[in-house]
Design an enzyme around this catalytic site. Structure first.
Site, mmCIF file in Angstrom:
data_model
loop_
_atom_site.group_PDB
_atom_site.id
_atom_site.type_symbol
_atom_site.label_atom_id
_atom_site.label_comp_id
_atom_site.label_asym_id
_atom_site.label_seq_id
_atom_site.Cartn_x
_atom_site.Cartn_y
_atom_site.Cartn_z
ATOM 1 N N HIS A 248 -3.093 11.165 5.061
ATOM 2 C CA HIS A 248 -2.449 10.576 6.252
ATOM 3 C C HIS A 248 -1.806 11.621 7.170
ATOM 4 O O HIS A 248 -0.708 11.414 7.689
ATOM 5 C CB HIS A 248 -1.423 9.531 5.829
ATOM 6 C CG HIS A 248 -2.030 8.280 5.254
ATOM 7 N ND1 HIS A 248 -3.328 7.899 5.477
ATOM 8 C CD2 HIS A 248 -1.479 7.300 4.463
ATOM 9 C CE1 HIS A 248 -3.566 6.752 4.849
ATOM 10 N NE2 HIS A 248 -2.472 6.373 4.237
ATOM 11 N N HIS B 171 -0.041 1.251 10.266
ATOM 12 C CA HIS B 171 0.102 1.030 8.822
ATOM 13 C C HIS B 171 1.214 0.026 8.512
ATOM 14 O O HIS B 171 1.997 0.229 7.583
ATOM 15 C CB HIS B 171 0.371 2.367 8.131
ATOM 16 C CG HIS B 171 -0.107 2.441 6.708
ATOM 17 N ND1 HIS B 171 0.565 1.831 5.674
ATOM 18 C CD2 HIS B 171 -1.188 3.056 6.159
ATOM 19 C CE1 HIS B 171 -0.074 2.083 4.541
ATOM 20 N NE2 HIS B 171 -1.140 2.828 4.805
ATOM 21 N N GLU C 276 -5.943 -1.929 8.265
ATOM 22 C CA GLU C 276 -5.850 -0.705 9.059
ATOM 23 C C GLU C 276 -7.177 -0.402 9.769
ATOM 24 O O GLU C 276 -8.076 0.187 9.175
ATOM 25 C CB GLU C 276 -5.486 0.463 8.144
ATOM 26 C CG GLU C 276 -4.281 0.219 7.249
ATOM 27 C CD GLU C 276 -4.249 1.169 6.065
ATOM 28 O OE1 GLU C 276 -4.607 2.357 6.230
ATOM 29 O OE2 GLU C 276 -3.885 0.722 4.962
#
Length: 362
Positions: free
Chosen positions: A113, A187, A325
């Site tokens: 991420h 997210h 997502e």
């Protein structure tokens, strides 16, 4: 509240101090129906979404924290914009036009991420605007060349629009001065019964996808593109998560629940076309997602372990929410390849996702 009455569509307030000494703000966007979305300029994070249930009672339906210090310490990415690259990059190694780059690692064998100081850990510049039926928060961040190992200076912009149709529209923009990789997503952890309502097993989910990507034991896509038919990953019709979330299935075992990419069908890749939907039967709440991105991750908060105290001193437990997502990391044409996320100076990135909140017919 009717739309002709005057009210503040956007309110800014203090959200606390970061360890850097900087102060974060919290922006509350309100529409004519009383729906509210609270967003902080730290990490471009959605802190709260208040929507009505079938009795018109407003409830906060996303997991989060009460102050910015807790977000600074958070490792679950609650509500954050994820980047520069959403997902795992094996050993943090990338190659662009034959040139190798070593990214910072924040997981045992990967960059996850965007790294330890990804977009979710930055303080963004904020600007607000509104018109007759929409409140807009524009957040901007300039990521310098070499940040977390990525080449190129990239200017990121995220626009959050809340309109009177109970739609939250998220626009992503990115421009670079040299070739680099960008894969952005939102997210938020949704629990349509309320952020403090226990697990989401009773939530019904649909994903407009005939194919998904199996993962190996270390949570990387294997490269196979698998049909959802006759698997626990078939969400072509609304299905309660409880039905298959603990199925005797290798992919379920690897993810400890759901944690895969789905490749959206061609008729789903449009901000006017249905990509995914969630229904919580008891409250009557429904959320429908429309996106121009080719893939979607469904993650059922399998790694939340009760160690984090969230809003209102509530202790979040395993599977307390689900994430959907949208992103461009994978598609049916090229499958799994970092090339899908190449950003160049001549081709800026722009993407839109709509979250529509309403009620099922009782």
């Amino acid at each position: 509240m009717s739309s002709h009455l005057a009210f503040n569509r956007i309110i800014q307030q203090d959200f606390g101090q970061l360890t850097s000494g900087e102060f974060a703000s919290l922006y509350t966007l309100t529409n004519a129906n009383g729906m509210q979305v609270k967003i902080t300029n730290y990490g471009a994070i959605i802190v709260s979404i208040f929507t009505p249930d079938k009795t018109q009672r407003l409830t906060d339906i996303v997991l989060g924290y009460d102050n910015v210090a807790d977000y600074e310490a958070d490792n679950y990415y609650l509500g954050a914009v994820i980047g520069r690259y959403a997902g795992r990059i094996h050993q943090g190694k990338i190659s662009i036009n034959g040139q190798q780059h070593q990214l910072t690692l924040n997981a045992p064998d990967s960059q996850l991420h965007g790294g330890k100081q990804g977009l979710n850990k930055q303080l963004w510049r904020a600007k607000t605007s509104e018109n007759a039926d929409t409140a807009c928060l524009t957040l901007s961040y300039t990521s310098p060349d070499g940040e977390q190992g990525f080449p190129g200076t990239v200017n990121f912009t995220v626009n959050y629009h809340l309109n009177d149709n109970n739609e939250l529209i998220v626009e992503y923009l990115a421009k670079t001065d040299q070739p680099t990789l960008v894969n952005l997503t939102q997210h938020s952890y949704f629990n349509l019964a309320g952020h403090n309502s226990g697990n989401v097993h009773s939530h019904q989910v649909a994903i407009n996808a005939d194919y998904f990507l199996p993962m190996n034991e270390r949570a990387y896509p294997t490269g196979e593109i698998a049909q959802v038919d006759h698997t626990p990953h078939d969400f072509r019709q609304l299905k309660a998560l409880a039905q298959d979330i603990d199925a005797d299935n290798k992919q379920i075992a690897i993810g400890k629940g759901y944690d895969n990419y789905w490749l959206l069908n061609d008729n789903a890749i449009s901000v006017q076309a249905f990509a995914a939907q969630v229904v919580e039967p008891n409250s009557g709440r429904r959320m429908t997602i429309y996106t121009d991105q080719p893939s979607m991750v469904l993650y059922t908060a399998n790694y939340i372990d009760g160690s984090h105290i969230g809003k209102n001193n509530y202790c979040y437990q395993r599977r307390a929410a689900l994430c959907l997502e949208p992103q461009r990391a994978n598609n049916k044409e090229k499958g799994v390849t970092l090339d899908n996320t190449l950003l160049t100076p001549t081709q800026p990135f722009a993407s839109t996702t709509r979250y529509v909140f309403d009620l099922i017919e009782s």
